[in-house]
Enzyme design. Structure first.
Site, PDB file in Angstrom:
ATOM      1  N   TYR A  22     -18.657  22.827  23.247  1.00 35.37           N
ATOM      2  CA  TYR A  22     -18.102  24.173  23.027  1.00 35.37           C
ATOM      3  C   TYR A  22     -19.215  25.221  22.958  1.00 35.37           C
ATOM      4  O   TYR A  22     -19.128  26.285  23.592  1.00 35.37           O
ATOM      5  CB  TYR A  22     -17.294  24.161  21.734  1.00 35.37           C
ATOM      6  CG  TYR A  22     -16.749  25.513  21.312  1.00 35.37           C
ATOM      7  CD1 TYR A  22     -15.663  26.084  21.971  1.00 35.37           C
ATOM      8  CD2 TYR A  22     -17.310  26.215  20.241  1.00 35.37           C
ATOM      9  CE1 TYR A  22     -15.156  27.313  21.580  1.00 35.37           C
ATOM     10  CE2 TYR A  22     -16.804  27.440  19.846  1.00 35.37           C
ATOM     11  CZ  TYR A  22     -15.728  27.985  20.507  1.00 35.37           C
ATOM     12  OH  TYR A  22     -15.236  29.206  20.123  1.00 35.37           O
ATOM     13  N   LYS A  76     -19.837  28.628  25.190  1.00 37.05           N
ATOM     14  CA  LYS A  76     -19.907  29.978  24.620  1.00 37.05           C
ATOM     15  C   LYS A  76     -21.306  30.581  24.803  1.00 37.05           C
ATOM     16  O   LYS A  76     -21.449  31.804  24.920  1.00 37.05           O
ATOM     17  CB  LYS A  76     -19.503  29.964  23.146  1.00 37.05           C
ATOM     18  CG  LYS A  76     -18.026  29.630  22.927  1.00 37.05           C
ATOM     19  CD  LYS A  76     -17.094  30.654  23.595  1.00 37.05           C
ATOM     20  CE  LYS A  76     -15.639  30.425  23.233  1.00 37.05           C
ATOM     21  NZ  LYS A  76     -14.716  31.400  23.877  1.00 37.05           N
TER      22      LYS A  76
END
Ligand SMILES: NC(=O)c1ccc[n+]([C@@H]2O[C@H](COP(=O)([O-])OP(=O)(O)OC[C@H]3O[C@@H](n4cnc5c(N)ncnc54)[C@H](O)[C@@H]3O)[C@@H](O)[C@H]2O)c1
Length: 250
Positions: free
Chosen positions: A156, A160
């Site tokens: 993740y 990002k």
């Protein structure tokens, strides 16, 4: 929230607006005068109804932002119906926690596709319309987890981190056309996705480290997104703003 019609006459697209941050953003943009197209993998009719009740135009499009064909079709449908697009909020994203040793390449690719590839695909779909009218705002959802030691989130955080890098690069490429590109980084928040993915003790633990010691909720990033999608932020581009209760300082 303010009551001024800062977004009157604008057409906005918000991805992942069926619930959570995206829904709160889409509704507030409408309250400030924008017509809003909401894209979601799932049914977003409640968001559409909420927007219509505010008196602006709404449109729901079921699409998968990770799929090039799906985004291209959504882009044609929205530009065809509204005529043009001024504002793109790239909010759709997933954040399942998974131990690094359980992340295989397919899983890694899936997360990058949903969280990062999607923002490229939607920018390619909607930035030409902004360029045509020499005005545009793109706001990408990042995460304050990039500045924290959160376990089981490397897939993740990579996606990002890519969002922050893409935001910086795209800001330079689109500035000549009157288009700004910025990112907003929320903290761990009690949205439907947050409640489902983030353990309660992690939500509370993150909140306890913030300067403002309460858990995040969907409304907490809405004002920042509205600022970055309005005329007021015309000289701000390439930035990532932490709307996270003062936890991570860049
Ligand atoms: N909630 C948090 O703690 C938190 C913290 C930091 C950043 N964020 C970011 O904020 C954004 C929104 O998070 P949220 O908490 O509102 O999530 P959420 O799960 O509550 O809502 C996300 C929405 O996106 C939609 N979506 C997911 N994949 C999609 C796809 N492939 N195509 C189209 N729509 C899709 C879902 O159907 C859902 O309606 C995400 O980018 C997330 O990474 C959330």
């Amino acid at each position: 929230m303010g009551s001024v019609e800062t977004h009157a006459g604008r057409v906005a697209v918000v991805t992942g607006a069926g619930q959570g941050f995206g829904r709160a953003i889409a509704v507030e943009l409408a309250r400030r005068g924008a017509d809003v197209a909401v894209i979601d993998l799932n049914d977003a009719s409640e968001t559409v109804a909420e927007i219509e009740a505010l008196g602006t135009r709404a449109m729901g499009v079921q699409a998968d932002v990770a799929q090039p064909d799906s985004v291209a079709a959504a882009g044609e449908e929205i530009c065809g119906s509204f005529g043009h697009v001024d504002i793109l909020v790239n909010n759709a994203g997933v954040y399942p926690f998974r131990d690094f040793f359980d992340v295989d390449f397919d899983y890694w690719r899936t997360i990058q596709a949903i969280n990062l590839d999607s923002q490229f695909l939607t920018a390619r779909a909607f930035a030409p319309s902004m360029r045509d009218r020499a005005w545009g705002r793109i706001v990408n959802l990042a995460s304050n987890s990039l500045g924290l030691a959160v376990p089981a989130l490397s897939h993740y955080m990579a996606s990002k981190g890519g969002v922050v890098g893409f935001t910086r690069g795209l800001a330079t490429d689109l500035a000549p056309y009157g288009i700004t590109v910025n990112a907003v980084a929320p903290t761990a928040s009690r949205t439907p996705g947050g409640e489902a993915n983030i353990a309660g003790d992690v939500l509370d633990g993150v909140a306890s480290m913030q300067a403002i010691k309460r858990g995040g909720v969907a409304a907490d990033i809405v004002g920042t997104v509205c600022f970055l999608s309005s005329d007021d932020s015309a000289f701000v581009t390439g930035q990532t703003i932490m709307a996270d209760g003062g936890l991570v300082r860049l």
